[in-house]
Motif scaffolding. Structure first.
Motif, PDB file in Angstrom:
ATOM      1  N   THR A   1      38.364  42.304  48.078  1.00 62.05           N
ATOM      2  CA  THR A   1      37.619  41.395  48.957  1.00 62.05           C
ATOM      3  C   THR A   1      38.390  41.165  50.255  1.00 62.05           C
ATOM      4  OG1 THR A   1      38.630  39.305  48.246  1.00 62.05           O
ATOM      5  CG2 THR A   1      36.824  40.164  46.881  1.00 62.05           C
TER       6      THR A   1
ATOM      7  N   LYS B   1      42.511  41.659  46.327  1.00 62.48           N
ATOM      8  CA  LYS B   1      41.950  42.202  45.098  1.00 62.48           C
ATOM      9  C   LYS B   1      41.606  41.087  44.113  1.00 62.48           C
ATOM     10  CE  LYS B   1      45.169  45.444  45.422  1.00 62.48           C
ATOM     11  NZ  LYS B   1      46.214  46.356  44.922  1.00 62.48           N
ATOM     12  N   MET B   2      40.525  41.304  43.381  1.00 61.91           N
ATOM     13  CA  MET B   2      39.985  40.250  42.523  1.00 61.91           C
ATOM     14  C   MET B   2      39.583  40.869  41.187  1.00 61.91           C
ATOM     15  SD  MET B   2      36.961  37.677  43.675  1.00 61.91           S
ATOM     16  CE  MET B   2      35.543  38.745  43.583  1.00 61.91           C
TER      17      MET B   2
ATOM     18  N   THR C   1      42.429  36.206  41.762  1.00 61.69           N
ATOM     19  CA  THR C   1      42.462  36.953  43.016  1.00 61.69           C
ATOM     20  C   THR C   1      43.924  37.043  43.451  1.00 61.69           C
ATOM     21  OG1 THR C   1      42.455  35.187  44.675  1.00 61.69           O
ATOM     22  CG2 THR C   1      40.334  35.733  43.662  1.00 61.69           C
TER      23      THR C   1
ATOM     24  N   VAL D   1      34.971  35.455  38.050  1.00 61.24           N
ATOM     25  CA  VAL D   1      36.276  35.632  38.685  1.00 61.24           C
ATOM     26  C   VAL D   1      37.376  35.145  37.750  1.00 61.24           C
ATOM     27  CG1 VAL D   1      37.776  34.965  40.612  1.00 61.24           C
ATOM     28  CG2 VAL D   1      35.318  35.307  41.007  1.00 61.24           C
TER      29      VAL D   1
ATOM     30  N   TYR E   1      40.144  37.188  49.759  1.00 58.18           N
ATOM     31  CA  TYR E   1      41.092  36.873  48.686  1.00 58.18           C
ATOM     32  C   TYR E   1      41.870  38.089  48.187  1.00 58.18           C
ATOM     33  CZ  TYR E   1      39.060  32.216  48.412  1.00 58.18           C
ATOM     34  OH  TYR E   1      38.649  30.946  48.697  1.00 58.18           O
TER      35      TYR E   1
ATOM     36  N   THR F   1      39.045  29.565  44.124  1.00 57.88           N
ATOM     37  CA  THR F   1      38.026  30.517  43.666  1.00 57.88           C
ATOM     38  C   THR F   1      37.396  30.144  42.323  1.00 57.88           C
ATOM     39  OG1 THR F   1      39.817  31.886  42.775  1.00 57.88           O
ATOM     40  CG2 THR F   1      38.922  32.508  44.927  1.00 57.88           C
TER      41      THR F   1
END
Lengths: 287, 287
Positions: free
Chosen positions: B47, B52-53, B63, B60, B50, B230
């Motif tokens: 992303t 890598k997630m 992140t 979620v 944030y 998140t």
């Protein structure tokens, strides 16, 4: 096999982009109001999750469901640090939520609120009566320019709350050295100016610049934080500006005794907890 | 007049709905991985906001940018309450972030992590090397069923961290009386079990039921909170479960002395601040 349902309801979603690459999205029942005042676009949406929601120039100002956090935290934190507040001034705050919280302290003899945009006050009275009811008899709503007010007045205040939008649009002049210097000039010796200072998570660079300026102008700054689900990142910063070093401890346990059970966020534990900053936030302030 | 630009880039957005009526939305560079393990769907997105997630079954998990908060807070809070931890057990935690934080304490003699889904560990090693590097030599990663492990083991642990997904899918069995009773059985007298307990803002009813059960099984529970941008509402709850009443005060200031500067969220101020709950959260627990 699942069939495609042709006759679905029409759903609207409002998305606020907190950065160009992220945001929150909320399902909307209906648009209750959309006006262009001389200062800004004012929209009231009715949302499924947060109830009625006020937006100014496309940004969430408050929602029925979580407004209590912002308004309690911008008010009760400073008052409980220095209970000798006789005269208070709110710049902005047209929704009247901050005025409602300040109205709970009978020892505050006079509260002036200076809001530039009458439409905000009117809309709040109509759509958010819980914000505009029960206001103190000692309070006065002045429709006018806060910048002008602090420049011209010779009254001295023990508490000034800057309850404004961000530094774009009508609130731009509330982020200048001239404005803050005038606020300092009309602050009593033990007085406090409090303001909201965005998200330490998303706006670290601007908070750094902003807080350095406040420190230079006032002498001392004391940041604290609160959870606000509908604001960017959910972590929101407030700053108390003072002429002397601030002792942040609770000054009187009985101060909010009578109405503590009416509050939904602030309490004596939160009072001390909110000043305890995570390491990445401390670093913004170099503490 | 602004012209419509026909040759725009294609942008993907990922939206996680936190409730049927609200969510967060994030702009996505690309999908790095999408696998169906025997247990769940595992997706890694890159992303803009944030980094890598990791997502499990569409939610979620972590992140790159904000994982430090969850992992520091689920680990350093309990360890600094009871520094006499020799043996620790992590159930779940396949991304290895919790193991990384526990590895910072040289006095913990043995850390076992029991993760059911090998794909999570593998993906973390490949896409989140900052989570899987620097693990303690005294740590052991066991690919297996945590429910089974706590049922069969006779080892005694001073700290058990339940670092699992929510009670849907493979983690369902981690929310049963049988599982918690086994955890209690393998906990030393002054031991602690810690778990994440969702958002007090969105999940008050389920936290109420859940925490009552934990209290019934363990005897004592101590909740604390942290900001996690998140996760739903940004306000996240953790619960420490103990057999005796817990003194939450910091036990040794020197404990994290050597690596406090390596941490980005947890510090000695946060330690006490995180136990200070807003009134609406206290009400969930009847405190």
């Amino acid at each position: 096999m699942e069939q495609f349902n042709k006759s679905q309801e029409t759903h609207l979603w409002y998305t606020e982009y907190h950065t160009p690459n992220s945001g929150i999205t909320l399902k909307v029942k209906e648009t209750l109001l959309r006006v262009k005042s001389p200062y800004q676009e004012l929209v009231i949406l009715d949302t499924y999750e947060y109830g009625k929601m006020m937006l100014l120039d496309g940004l969430v100002m408050l929602t029925e469901r979580d407004e209590f956090i912002y308004h309690e935290m911008i008010t009760h934190m400073p008052v409980n640090v220095n209970p000798n507040i006789k005269k208070a001034l709110i710049i902005g705050g047209g929704d009247c939520g901050t005025l409602r919280e300040l109205s709970k302290y009978p020892f505050i003899e006079n509260i002036k609120m200076v809001e530039i945009d009458e439409e905000v006050v009117k809309a709040s009275k109509k759509y958010f009566p819980q914000l505009t009811s029960g206001l103190s008899k000692n309070s006065e709503i002045i429709i006018g320019d806060g910048i002008d007010f602090v420049e011209k007045t010779n009254e001295i205040f023990d508490l000034i709350i800057i309850d404004s939008t961000d530094p774009i649009g009508p609130a731009e002049g509330l982020f200048t050295d001239a404005f803050y210097s005038n606020c300092r000039r009309i602050l009593s010796e033990n007085g406090m100016m409090v303001l909201q200072a965005e998200s330490p998570y998303f706006h670290a660079d601007s908070i750094k610049i902003f807080s350095d300026r406040l420190k230079r102008i006032f002498g001392f700054i004391t940041p604290y934080i609160a959870f606000i689900p509908t604001y960017p990142s959910g972590m929101w910063e407030f700053i108390i500006c003072t002429k002397k070093e601030l002792d942040t401890s609770l000054k009187s346990k009985s101060l909010i005794g009578d109405f503590e059970q009416m509050l939904k966020y602030y309490n004596h534990d939160v009072h001390s907890g909110a000043f305890k900053l995570p390491t990445f936030v401390k670093k913004i302030y170099g503490i």
